[in-house]
Structures are given as C-alpha cells and as structure tokens.
Design a protein around this motif. Structure first.
Motif, PDB file in Angstrom:
ATOM      1  N   GLY A  31     -27.075  33.432 -22.614  1.00  0.00           N
ATOM      2  CA  GLY A  31     -27.204  32.174 -22.077  1.00  0.00           C
ATOM      3  C   GLY A  31     -28.488  31.663 -22.374  1.00  0.00           C
ATOM      4  N   ALA A  32     -28.886  30.441 -21.725  1.00  0.00           N
ATOM      5  CA  ALA A  32     -30.028  29.716 -21.931  1.00  0.00           C
ATOM      6  C   ALA A  32     -30.549  29.340 -20.676  1.00  0.00           C
ATOM      7  CB  ALA A  32     -29.685  28.353 -22.667  1.00  0.00           C
ATOM      8  N   ILE A  33     -31.730  29.149 -20.494  1.00  0.00           N
ATOM      9  CA  ILE A  33     -32.611  28.617 -19.185  1.00  0.00           C
ATOM     10  C   ILE A  33     -32.998  27.463 -19.661  1.00  0.00           C
ATOM     11  CG2 ILE A  33     -34.680  28.925 -17.660  1.00  0.00           C
ATOM     12  CD1 ILE A  33     -34.252  31.786 -18.307  1.00  0.00           C
ATOM     13  N   CYS A  34     -32.697  26.230 -19.005  1.00  0.00           N
ATOM     14  CA  CYS A  34     -32.888  25.108 -19.477  1.00  0.00           C
ATOM     15  C   CYS A  34     -34.319  24.537 -18.271  1.00  0.00           C
ATOM     16  CB  CYS A  34     -32.009  23.900 -19.113  1.00  0.00           C
ATOM     17  SG  CYS A  34     -30.803  24.461 -20.225  1.00  0.00           S
ATOM     18  N   LEU A  35     -35.421  24.135 -18.889  1.00  0.00           N
ATOM     19  CA  LEU A  35     -36.475  23.939 -18.088  1.00  0.00           C
ATOM     20  C   LEU A  35     -37.337  22.685 -18.731  1.00  0.00           C
ATOM     21  CD1 LEU A  35     -38.556  24.806 -15.835  1.00  0.00           C
ATOM     22  CD2 LEU A  35     -39.758  26.259 -17.503  1.00  0.00           C
ATOM     23  N   LYS A  36     -37.703  21.786 -17.796  1.00  0.00           N
ATOM     24  CA  LYS A  36     -38.329  20.785 -18.348  1.00  0.00           C
ATOM     25  C   LYS A  36     -39.586  20.354 -17.308  1.00  0.00           C
ATOM     26  CE  LYS A  36     -34.646  17.552 -20.183  1.00  0.00           C
ATOM     27  NZ  LYS A  36     -34.037  16.318 -20.079  1.00  0.00           N
TER      28      LYS A  36
END
Length: 155
Positions: A31-36
């Motif tokens: 999966g992916a971790i989405c961080l802004k």
C-alpha cells in the motif's frame, strides 16, 4: 514498470475492503501512505511498499528523533531513504532520497501528531478487519500511545 497497474483501496472504503479482503496477503501488505505538507506531496501512491512495515519504520523514526534528535531508515523493499533531523525552533527537517533528494522543514509537534494518529488509525484498522493480526500489531499501538504522550508533553 509502466505495465504494472496498482489499484489502492483507502482504509476508509469498507465496501471495497470487504470485496478484496479475502485476497489480502497479510505477510505482504502492500500500500501507500499519502502525506502532504501545505500543498506539497511528501509521500504518495508512487511510493508504495509494504505499508505495515513502512508505518512501523516511521513510528520508530519518531521515537529515535525524540530520543536522539535524528533518525534515518529505508523503505522496506525499495532504495528510498528517509531522514528526520530536529533543527532549531521545534522544527524537523524531513528528507527523502530516491532518484533525487527532497527536503521539507515541518513543525515537529504537528508532524509527529499527524503521523502517529494516522499510524494508530492504520494499525487499528488492520486489527479490526484482520483480527489475526492483533498479536503482530498490538505492540505498535502501545508504542504509538507512548509516543503520543511524549509528544504532547513537549508542547
């Protein structure tokens, strides 16, 4: 790699989760971790990997920064290097190195709080949806709670 199609399902999308649940390999949770930060993406779908391990690595990085002021690690299955260094005025210099080096100066308490809250949400989701993972993830949740208390005490 262009022919590889990755479909991700948000942990908030319980309908889709129920459809794919039986096909999830709990030894390789991709999966992916989405961080802004502000409007700039720090981590996104292109940085997918073994997401449970990546969350554990990020939690450990926070622990090391609290203890020693700096930490570094690599993605579980890719040559992407992450670094956190405490700098003046309760700021963290967060950097990611893959084909290029990118750096962000972020407020420590806010950055740690968001990461820890999100890691807690991820591990709680895994335990709730995949109860067989409780033994594997309960220590992560204990560590996250401890770090949350430490970061709140530093405010």
């Amino acid at each position: 790699m262009d022919n590889l199609k990755c479909n991700f399902v948000s942990i908030d999308n319980l309908k889709e989760i129920s459809i794919i649940k039986s096909n999830v390999d709990l030894f390789y949770v991709e999966g992916a971790i989405c961080l802004k930060y502000i409007d700039e993406e720090i981590l996104g779908r292109q940085h997918w990997d073994l997401v449970d391990q990546l969350w554990s690595y990020l939690v450990e990085m926070i622990s090391m920064v609290i203890e020693k002021g700096q930490s570094e690690t690599y993605f579980p299955d890719q040559p992407i290097k992450l670094e956190m260094n405490r700098i003046a005025n309760n700021q963290i210099l967060f950097s990611m190195e893959s084909s290029e080096v990118k750096k962000w100066n972020v407020p420590e308490q806010e950055f740690f709080s968001i990461l820890l809250k999100s890691a807690k949400e991820f591990f709680n989701f895994m335990i709730n949806e995949f109860p067989e993972t409780i033994e594997e993830y309960k220590n992560e949740l204990i560590k996250i709670e401890d770090l949350m208390k430490k970061t709140m005490a530093n405010e």
